[in-house]
Design a protein around this motif. Structure first.
Motif, PDB file in Angstrom:
ATOM      1  N   PRO A   1       0.830  -1.206   0.000  1.00 40.13           N
ATOM      2  CA  PRO A   1       0.000   0.000   0.000  1.00 40.13           C
ATOM      3  C   PRO A   1       0.868   1.262   0.000  1.00 40.13           C
ATOM      4  O   PRO A   1       1.895   1.324   0.665  1.00 40.13           O
ATOM      5  CB  PRO A   1      -0.784  -0.103   1.303  1.00 40.13           C
ATOM      6  N   ASP A   2       0.451   2.237  -0.781  1.00 42.91           N
ATOM      7  CA  ASP A   2       1.112   3.541  -0.824  1.00 42.91           C
ATOM      8  C   ASP A   2       0.149   4.597  -0.307  1.00 42.91           C
ATOM      9  O   ASP A   2      -1.060   4.382  -0.262  1.00 42.91           O
ATOM     10  CB  ASP A   2       1.522   3.897  -2.266  1.00 42.91           C
ATOM     11  N   ASP A   3       0.688   5.747   0.058  1.00 43.29           N
ATOM     12  CA  ASP A   3      -0.131   6.879   0.490  1.00 43.29           C
ATOM     13  C   ASP A   3      -0.598   7.615  -0.758  1.00 43.29           C
ATOM     14  O   ASP A   3       0.086   8.490  -1.282  1.00 43.29           O
ATOM     15  CB  ASP A   3       0.687   7.803   1.393  1.00 43.29           C
ATOM     16  N   LEU A   4      -1.772   7.236  -1.245  1.00 42.92           N
ATOM     17  CA  LEU A   4      -2.286   7.823  -2.486  1.00 42.92           C
ATOM     18  C   LEU A   4      -2.633   9.294  -2.339  1.00 42.92           C
ATOM     19  O   LEU A   4      -2.813   9.999  -3.331  1.00 42.92           O
ATOM     20  CB  LEU A   4      -3.496   7.029  -2.982  1.00 42.92           C
ATOM     21  N   LYS A   5      -2.687   9.780  -1.103  1.00 43.41           N
ATOM     22  CA  LYS A   5      -2.967  11.206  -0.877  1.00 43.41           C
ATOM     23  C   LYS A   5      -1.809  12.084  -1.369  1.00 43.41           C
ATOM     24  O   LYS A   5      -1.963  13.286  -1.475  1.00 43.41           O
ATOM     25  CB  LYS A   5      -3.258  11.463   0.598  1.00 43.41           C
ATOM     26  N   VAL A   6      -0.691  11.474  -1.694  1.00 44.20           N
ATOM     27  CA  VAL A   6       0.440  12.208  -2.284  1.00 44.20           C
ATOM     28  C   VAL A   6       0.037  12.758  -3.649  1.00 44.20           C
ATOM     29  O   VAL A   6       0.540  13.783  -4.090  1.00 44.20           O
ATOM     30  CB  VAL A   6       1.673  11.270  -2.411  1.00 44.20           C
ATOM     31  N   ILE A   7      -0.918  12.095  -4.291  1.00 43.88           N
ATOM     32  CA  ILE A   7      -1.381  12.513  -5.611  1.00 43.88           C
ATOM     33  C   ILE A   7      -2.276  13.733  -5.463  1.00 43.88           C
ATOM     34  O   ILE A   7      -3.242  13.720  -4.694  1.00 43.88           O
ATOM     35  CB  ILE A   7      -2.152  11.363  -6.313  1.00 43.88           C
TER      36      ILE A   7
ATOM     37  N   ILE B   1      -6.279  13.896  -4.588  1.00 47.87           N
ATOM     38  CA  ILE B   1      -6.768  12.759  -3.807  1.00 47.87           C
ATOM     39  C   ILE B   1      -6.632  13.079  -2.323  1.00 47.87           C
ATOM     40  O   ILE B   1      -5.542  13.364  -1.841  1.00 47.87           O
ATOM     41  CB  ILE B   1      -5.989  11.467  -4.134  1.00 47.87           C
ATOM     42  N   GLY B   2      -7.774  13.033  -1.636  1.00 52.08           N
ATOM     43  CA  GLY B   2      -7.791  13.222  -0.191  1.00 52.08           C
ATOM     44  C   GLY B   2      -8.091  11.901   0.489  1.00 52.08           C
ATOM     45  O   GLY B   2      -8.171  10.856  -0.168  1.00 52.08           O
ATOM     46  N   PRO B   3      -8.288  11.933   1.806  1.00 54.49           N
ATOM     47  CA  PRO B   3      -8.511  10.693   2.558  1.00 54.49           C
ATOM     48  C   PRO B   3      -9.712   9.872   2.082  1.00 54.49           C
ATOM     49  O   PRO B   3      -9.628   8.654   1.986  1.00 54.49           O
ATOM     50  CB  PRO B   3      -8.723  11.163   3.993  1.00 54.49           C
ATOM     51  N   LYS B   4     -10.823  10.514   1.792  1.00 57.92           N
ATOM     52  CA  LYS B   4     -12.022   9.774   1.386  1.00 57.92           C
ATOM     53  C   LYS B   4     -11.838   9.144   0.004  1.00 57.92           C
ATOM     54  O   LYS B   4     -12.205   7.987  -0.212  1.00 57.92           O
ATOM     55  CB  LYS B   4     -13.251  10.693   1.407  1.00 57.92           C
ATOM     56  N   ILE B   5     -11.253   9.879  -0.925  1.00 57.88           N
ATOM     57  CA  ILE B   5     -11.034   9.313  -2.257  1.00 57.88           C
ATOM     58  C   ILE B   5     -10.008   8.188  -2.181  1.00 57.88           C
ATOM     59  O   ILE B   5     -10.150   7.165  -2.850  1.00 57.88           O
ATOM     60  CB  ILE B   5     -10.635  10.401  -3.271  1.00 57.88           C
ATOM     61  N   GLU B   6      -8.995   8.349  -1.342  1.00 57.92           N
ATOM     62  CA  GLU B   6      -8.034   7.262  -1.164  1.00 57.92           C
ATOM     63  C   GLU B   6      -8.759   6.011  -0.665  1.00 57.92           C
ATOM     64  O   GLU B   6      -8.508   4.910  -1.142  1.00 57.92           O
ATOM     65  CB  GLU B   6      -6.939   7.660  -0.169  1.00 57.92           C
ATOM     66  N   GLN B   7      -9.684   6.183   0.258  1.00 57.99           N
ATOM     67  CA  GLN B   7     -10.454   5.056   0.786  1.00 57.99           C
ATOM     68  C   GLN B   7     -11.285   4.403  -0.326  1.00 57.99           C
ATOM     69  O   GLN B   7     -11.345   3.180  -0.418  1.00 57.99           O
ATOM     70  CB  GLN B   7     -11.357   5.532   1.922  1.00 57.99           C
ATOM     71  N   ILE B   8     -11.917   5.213  -1.150  1.00 59.25           N
ATOM     72  CA  ILE B   8     -12.714   4.694  -2.271  1.00 59.25           C
ATOM     73  C   ILE B   8     -11.818   3.863  -3.190  1.00 59.25           C
ATOM     74  O   ILE B   8     -12.179   2.757  -3.604  1.00 59.25           O
ATOM     75  CB  ILE B   8     -13.385   5.848  -3.057  1.00 59.25           C
ATOM     76  N   LEU B   9     -10.654   4.390  -3.515  1.00 57.07           N
ATOM     77  CA  LEU B   9      -9.728   3.671  -4.390  1.00 57.07           C
ATOM     78  C   LEU B   9      -9.263   2.372  -3.738  1.00 57.07           C
ATOM     79  O   LEU B   9      -9.252   1.311  -4.382  1.00 57.07           O
ATOM     80  CB  LEU B   9      -8.535   4.559  -4.749  1.00 57.07           C
ATOM     81  N   ASN B  10      -8.895   2.443  -2.462  1.00 55.57           N
ATOM     82  CA  ASN B  10      -8.403   1.263  -1.741  1.00 55.57           C
ATOM     83  C   ASN B  10      -9.445   0.148  -1.703  1.00 55.57           C
ATOM     84  O   ASN B  10      -9.119  -1.018  -1.937  1.00 55.57           O
ATOM     85  CB  ASN B  10      -7.986   1.613  -0.317  1.00 55.57           C
ATOM     86  N   VAL B  11     -10.686   0.506  -1.397  1.00 57.99           N
ATOM     87  CA  VAL B  11     -11.763  -0.483  -1.326  1.00 57.99           C
ATOM     88  C   VAL B  11     -11.949  -1.174  -2.677  1.00 57.99           C
ATOM     89  O   VAL B  11     -12.345  -2.331  -2.744  1.00 57.99           O
ATOM     90  CB  VAL B  11     -13.078   0.187  -0.859  1.00 57.99           C
ATOM     91  N   ASN B  12     -11.611  -0.480  -3.739  1.00 58.43           N
ATOM     92  CA  ASN B  12     -11.753  -1.028  -5.083  1.00 58.43           C
ATOM     93  C   ASN B  12     -10.448  -1.618  -5.619  1.00 58.43           C
ATOM     94  O   ASN B  12     -10.295  -1.816  -6.817  1.00 58.43           O
ATOM     95  CB  ASN B  12     -12.304   0.044  -6.021  1.00 58.43           C
ATOM     96  N   GLY B  13      -9.509  -1.897  -4.713  1.00 57.06           N
ATOM     97  CA  GLY B  13      -8.292  -2.601  -5.098  1.00 57.06           C
ATOM     98  C   GLY B  13      -7.152  -1.738  -5.594  1.00 57.06           C
ATOM     99  O   GLY B  13      -6.112  -2.250  -5.989  1.00 57.06           O
ATOM    100  N   ILE B  14      -7.332  -0.435  -5.586  1.00 59.71           N
ATOM    101  CA  ILE B  14      -6.267   0.473  -6.029  1.00 59.71           C
ATOM    102  C   ILE B  14      -5.568   0.964  -4.771  1.00 59.71           C
ATOM    103  O   ILE B  14      -6.035   1.887  -4.111  1.00 59.71           O
ATOM    104  CB  ILE B  14      -6.849   1.639  -6.858  1.00 59.71           C
ATOM    105  N   ILE B  15      -4.456   0.308  -4.427  1.00 55.82           N
ATOM    106  CA  ILE B  15      -3.801   0.592  -3.157  1.00 55.82           C
ATOM    107  C   ILE B  15      -2.390   1.132  -3.314  1.00 55.82           C
ATOM    108  O   ILE B  15      -1.773   1.524  -2.336  1.00 55.82           O
ATOM    109  CB  ILE B  15      -3.745  -0.668  -2.272  1.00 55.82           C
ATOM    110  N   SER B  16      -1.894   1.130  -4.535  1.00 55.67           N
ATOM    111  CA  SER B  16      -0.505   1.539  -4.738  1.00 55.67           C
ATOM    112  C   SER B  16      -0.413   2.518  -5.899  1.00 55.67           C
ATOM    113  O   SER B  16      -1.325   2.637  -6.719  1.00 55.67           O
ATOM    114  CB  SER B  16       0.366   0.319  -5.038  1.00 55.67           C
ATOM    115  N   PHE B  17       0.725   3.212  -5.957  1.00 55.91           N
ATOM    116  CA  PHE B  17       0.968   4.100  -7.095  1.00 55.91           C
ATOM    117  C   PHE B  17       0.948   3.292  -8.385  1.00 55.91           C
ATOM    118  O   PHE B  17       0.383   3.724  -9.392  1.00 55.91           O
ATOM    119  CB  PHE B  17       2.314   4.820  -6.949  1.00 55.91           C
ATOM    120  N   LYS B  18       1.530   2.112  -8.338  1.00 58.21           N
ATOM    121  CA  LYS B  18       1.584   1.257  -9.528  1.00 58.21           C
ATOM    122  C   LYS B  18       0.176   0.895 -10.003  1.00 58.21           C
ATOM    123  O   LYS B  18      -0.125   0.983 -11.197  1.00 58.21           O
ATOM    124  CB  LYS B  18       2.380  -0.009  -9.207  1.00 58.21           C
TER     125      LYS B  18
END
Length: 137
Positions: A54-60, A63-80
């Motif tokens: 897992p990466d801190d997608l909020k670096v992008i 993307i804030g905390p809630k959008i990072e959560q949305i992405l994570n729940v959908n399997g997008i957890i890393s920069f890659k």
């Protein structure tokens, strides 16, 4: 009907050899057609396999905390994984979360994530300084 075979299970000890761990077995017939035939299995859906750290997608930018959560729940957890996700797919995920998120513009997120995945932090920061809420100016 085929002969069942034994599947090892952990946590049993052979009494004559206290340091050797014997794995208990569950007999599973070889002709199982459905998951219901496997003892202890309650679903045909396997647990997700996480290949990326897992990466801190909020670096992008954007993307804030809630959008990072949305992405994570959908399997997008890393920069890659974000870098290889289409903008249209990201838009679909945001739209599914309702009006608060459907107007967000993720058009630069995969590109930003690619720079982050490659460790090109200086380039990413310079580009983010030109962006406004993750969008091209």
């Amino acid at each position: 009907m085929p002969e069942p075979f034994a599947v090892p299970q952990p946590d049993s000890v052979i009494p004559s050899e206290p340091e050797v761990i014997k794995e208990p077995t569950i007999e599973i017939p070889l002709d199982i057609a459905t998951f219901e035939g496997i003892p202890g299995l309650t679903s045909a859906i396997a647990a997700p396999v996480i290949l990326d750290e897992p990466d801190d997608l909020k670096v992008i930018e954007g993307i804030g905390p809630k959008i990072e959560q949305i992405l994570n729940v959908n399997g997008i957890i890393s920069f890659k994984s974000l870098a290889t996700t289409s903008v249209d797919h990201i838009r679909g995920l945001l739209k599914a979360e309702g009006p608060r998120f459907e107007n967000r513009d993720p058009s630069t997120w995969p590109e930003q994530a690619q720079l982050a995945a490659e460790g090109r932090w200086v380039e990413l920061k310079e580009w983010q300084d030109e962006l406004s809420k993750g969008q091209r100016s």
